[in-house]
Structure formats: C-alpha cells, structure tokens
Design a protein around this motif. Structure first.
Motif, mmCIF file in Angstrom:
data_model
loop_
_atom_site.group_PDB
_atom_site.id
_atom_site.type_symbol
_atom_site.label_atom_id
_atom_site.label_comp_id
_atom_site.label_asym_id
_atom_site.label_seq_id
_atom_site.Cartn_x
_atom_site.Cartn_y
_atom_site.Cartn_z
ATOM 1 N N ALA A 222 0.846 -1.200 0.000
ATOM 2 C CA ALA A 222 0.000 0.000 0.000
ATOM 3 C C ALA A 222 0.880 1.249 0.000
ATOM 4 N N PRO A 223 0.396 2.347 -0.584
ATOM 5 C CA PRO A 223 1.195 3.579 -0.634
ATOM 6 C C PRO A 223 1.351 4.268 0.714
ATOM 7 N N VAL A 224 0.501 3.926 1.685
ATOM 8 C CA VAL A 224 0.589 4.466 3.034
ATOM 9 C C VAL A 224 0.594 3.294 4.008
ATOM 10 N N VAL A 225 1.510 3.347 4.981
ATOM 11 C CA VAL A 225 1.604 2.279 5.968
ATOM 12 C C VAL A 225 1.551 2.885 7.366
ATOM 13 N N ALA A 226 0.608 2.418 8.162
ATOM 14 C CA ALA A 226 0.559 2.793 9.576
ATOM 15 C C ALA A 226 1.348 1.766 10.369
ATOM 16 N N VAL A 227 2.234 2.241 11.233
ATOM 17 C CA VAL A 227 2.972 1.356 12.133
ATOM 18 C C VAL A 227 2.436 1.603 13.536
ATOM 19 N N LEU A 228 2.045 0.517 14.205
ATOM 20 C CA LEU A 228 1.313 0.629 15.462
ATOM 21 C C LEU A 228 1.867 -0.318 16.515
ATOM 22 N N ASN A 229 1.889 0.143 17.746
ATOM 23 C CA ASN A 229 2.153 -0.747 18.877
ATOM 24 C C ASN A 229 1.002 -1.740 19.025
ATOM 25 N N GLY A 230 1.296 -2.872 19.642
ATOM 26 C CA GLY A 230 0.271 -3.889 19.833
ATOM 27 C C GLY A 230 -0.785 -3.533 20.852
ATOM 28 N N ASP A 231 -0.570 -2.465 21.630
ATOM 29 C CA ASP A 231 -1.563 -2.046 22.625
ATOM 30 C C ASP A 231 -2.244 -0.736 22.240
ATOM 31 N N VAL A 232 -2.322 -0.476 20.943
ATOM 32 C CA VAL A 232 -2.984 0.729 20.428
ATOM 33 C C VAL A 232 -4.331 0.355 19.839
ATOM 34 N N GLU A 233 -5.363 1.117 20.194
ATOM 35 C CA GLU A 233 -6.690 0.954 19.597
ATOM 36 C C GLU A 233 -7.010 2.183 18.760
ATOM 37 N N LEU A 234 -7.467 1.955 17.535
ATOM 38 C CA LEU A 234 -7.838 3.051 16.647
ATOM 39 C C LEU A 234 -9.267 3.483 16.918
ATOM 40 N N LYS A 235 -9.501 4.782 16.935
ATOM 41 C CA LYS A 235 -10.855 5.305 17.038
ATOM 42 C C LYS A 235 -11.385 5.550 15.635
ATOM 43 N N PRO A 236 -12.700 5.445 15.428
ATOM 44 C CA PRO A 236 -13.268 5.593 14.085
ATOM 45 C C PRO A 236 -12.871 6.919 13.436
ATOM 46 N N GLY A 237 -12.505 6.847 12.158
ATOM 47 C CA GLY A 237 -12.191 8.033 11.389
ATOM 48 C C GLY A 237 -10.729 8.419 11.372
ATOM 49 N N VAL A 238 -9.886 7.751 12.172
ATOM 50 C CA VAL A 238 -8.491 8.163 12.241
ATOM 51 C C VAL A 238 -7.770 7.926 10.917
ATOM 52 N N ALA A 239 -8.065 6.831 10.230
ATOM 53 C CA ALA A 239 -7.376 6.555 8.968
ATOM 54 C C ALA A 239 -7.721 7.602 7.918
ATOM 55 N N ALA A 240 -9.005 7.981 7.841
ATOM 56 C CA ALA A 240 -9.406 9.003 6.869
ATOM 57 C C ALA A 240 -8.704 10.324 7.149
ATOM 58 N N ALA A 241 -8.549 10.670 8.426
ATOM 59 C CA ALA A 241 -7.875 11.918 8.788
ATOM 60 C C ALA A 241 -6.404 11.876 8.397
ATOM 61 N N MET A 242 -5.745 10.767 8.633
ATOM 62 C CA MET A 242 -4.323 10.661 8.305
ATOM 63 C C MET A 242 -4.093 10.662 6.799
ATOM 64 N N LEU A 243 -4.920 9.923 6.060
ATOM 65 C CA LEU A 243 -4.743 9.888 4.603
ATOM 66 C C LEU A 243 -5.114 11.215 3.956
ATOM 67 N N ALA A 244 -6.072 11.932 4.536
ATOM 68 C CA ALA A 244 -6.407 13.255 4.003
ATOM 69 C C ALA A 244 -5.231 14.213 4.162
ATOM 70 N N ALA A 245 -4.554 14.135 5.307
ATOM 71 C CA ALA A 245 -3.385 14.991 5.523
ATOM 72 C C ALA A 245 -2.284 14.662 4.523
ATOM 73 N N LEU A 246 -2.055 13.391 4.270
ATOM 74 C CA LEU A 246 -1.027 12.996 3.314
ATOM 75 C C LEU A 246 -1.393 13.410 1.893
ATOM 76 N N ALA A 247 -2.676 13.312 1.550
ATOM 77 C CA ALA A 247 -3.116 13.693 0.207
ATOM 78 C C ALA A 247 -3.008 15.193 -0.021
ATOM 79 N N ALA A 248 -3.128 15.970 1.053
ATOM 80 C CA ALA A 248 -3.104 17.427 0.926
ATOM 81 C C ALA A 248 -1.695 17.983 0.789
#
Length: 304
Positions: free
Chosen positions: A93-119
C-alpha cells in the motif's frame, strides 16, 4: 520525482496498510487489531501483525480469533524497528501505519491521516492525537531539542516533570487540538508515506527499542520530507503492557538508544558535545532504575 498521492494509484491494492508489532501484549493485541480491521474510513486496510517471538500465546490467540489479519513470525525478539520493516516489506500500500500492539484506533483516524497525506505531497509522516486510557492526551508531538534543552530534560525530567525545558521538548504548552508541523511524532501510532520510507531506507534496525521514531523523523526531515501532528484522528494507547515485563532492560535500552541517536545527530567537531551528555545519561539511567525499584511507578518512566 513527485510523491505518489495516497488517493491515487492501482485501484486493486488497498489505500493503506497497518503493521502491528507485537511482543507479549496479551489480550490487548486482539483488541487493538480488531480496532484496525474495523477502521474502514479510508477503505479496508491490509493488516499485518509481526510477532517478535512472544511467549504469552497472544499471536496464537490472534490467529484463531482474527484470521483476516496476517501474522508474520519474526526470528525472535528483533526489536520494534526491525519488526516494523518486516511488516512494511510484506505490504504494498502507498501508506503504511505502524502501530504498537496495545494501540486501539478510534473511528475516522485513517481518513484523517490519509487526508493529511493527500493534501501535502511532501508530507512523509503524520501522527494522530494519542490518548491515554483515562482520556488524557499523551504528548506525542515533540520538538527536536538542542543540547542544552536535552541535558536539562534528561537531568530534571524524572524528578521535576513540569520543568520549562521538558515542557518545551514535549510541547506541553501547545494546544493539543491544533494540527501543526513538528520535528517528530511517536512511533506508537504513525502513518507513513511509502515513498518517503523508501527514500530514507526505512526504520533504523540498530535501535532495539526507543528513539527509532525520533531517528526516522530526523532522517525524513533531512531528506526534505515533512512531519505533521494531526489531532482530528485519535487512537488510545495503553502504554507499558510489553515493556513493563522487563523494566530494567527497557530502562537500559532507552538510554542506549538516546546515546546512539546523539551520536548520529552530532558529527565531526560537534561530537565533543557528547562529553557532558554521557554522565547525565548514566545518572538518569540509575535514577530511573531506583525510581522503579522504590515502587514510585509500576511502569518505568523512560520515554521522556
């Protein structure tokens, strides 16, 4: 060479992938990975879990409970940076999230991160707002301190955590709801443009634990990429679930990593600046061990 936008490219591949690095995260691992699989605001991610030789059965339980996440076995406990690189190499994938094993994502975080990268085509890394389990904000967006600030933070941070130099380094007086360019962001949850990663050669595997995120962001900035904090996306980080199992080793590894990073940053005649840093780091390492031994903290405070 122009940066590839995460909103364009081969439609047959996912817009983003997530690499979760695991070492004995127990039940927190499945909870975190489930939140990644459920986070489809930017499309379904390609999820890869790299297990660094866990002995608590967390990887076995994950395979049974969440077969949609691919699990790769690292050749032992190889550290966070190498685990991240192994997972990144298993995705395209063109974007890769690297995460600790004890991290929980809240809804919408991926869209926010990819929007920042696209901008911003020169944005190489973007980090979300990281929340502690009690809902407070963890200061994940930080400054690259000069030598004096680094020395003051190292000397005073354990005993006077609100001192002005630590506050400057941790950006504690900056509004945590404001997006901004920063020097570095926490590697516990970071979205990375693959092109930028390839440009700098990925994570430096000479770091076993700690400072690999500071190092990566420094190399990105030196290569002309930008680093950003984007609080419109949020994650929750339990913190310490893995490192607390070997607290004294983690304290030593943290200070070894700080020394390695300082050696990378200060070159040539500037290496003389390392002279006052060495005794401060040694004393801080001993103080952190003593603080933990005396029961002032169930998890050693080594991350700054």
């Amino acid at each position: 060479m122009s940066a590839e936008s995460p909103d364009h490219g081969d439609a047959s591949r996912p817009r983003w992938a997530a690499v979760v690095v695991n070492y004995n995260y127990g039940d927190l691992l499945a909870r975190g990975v489930r939140s990644v699989l459920d986070e489809t605001s930017a499309g379904a991610p390609d999820v890869v879990v790299v297990d660094n030789g866990s002995t608590d059965g967390s990887a076995v339980a994950l395979r049974a409970a969440l077969p949609a996440a691919r699990t790769l076995d690292a050749p032992g406990n190889v550290g966070y940076a190498r685990g991240a690189n192994l997972g990144i190499a298993a995705t395209d994938a063109p974007v890769v999230a690297v995460l600790n094993g004890d991290v929980e994502l809240k809804p919408g975080v991926a869209a926010a991160m990819l929007a920042a990268l696209a901008a911003d085509a020169r944005l190489g890394a973007v980090g979300p707002k990281i929340l502690n389990p009690d809902g407070s904000v963890y200061p994940s967006a930080r400054s690259d301190p000069g030598l004096f600030v680094a020395l003051a933070h190292a000397a005073l941070g354990l005993v006077w955590r609100t001192n002005p130099w630590t506050r400057r380094y941790r950006q504690l007086d900056v509004d945590p709801t404001r997006p901004r360019a920063v020097d570095w962001i926490s590697g516990a949850a970071v979205w990375l443009r693959r092109e930028a990663l390839d440009d700098v050669g990925g994570w430096d595997e000479r770091y076993f634990m700690y400072m690999e995120d500071v190092d990566l962001c420094l190399r990105l900035r030196r290569a002309g990429w930008r680093v950003q904090y984007e609080p419109s996306g949020e994650v929750v980080h339990a913190q310490g679930a893995s490192t607390s199992q070997r607290p004294y080793r983690m304290i030593v590894e943290h200070h070894r990593s700080v020394w390695r990073f300082a050696g990378r940053r200060y070159r040539g005649w500037r290496r003389v600046l390392l002279v006052p840093l060495a005794p401060v780091l040694a004393l801080r390492c001993l103080a952190a061990m003593a603080q933990h031994a005396w029961g002032r903290s169930s998890v050693p405070r080594v991350t700054g």
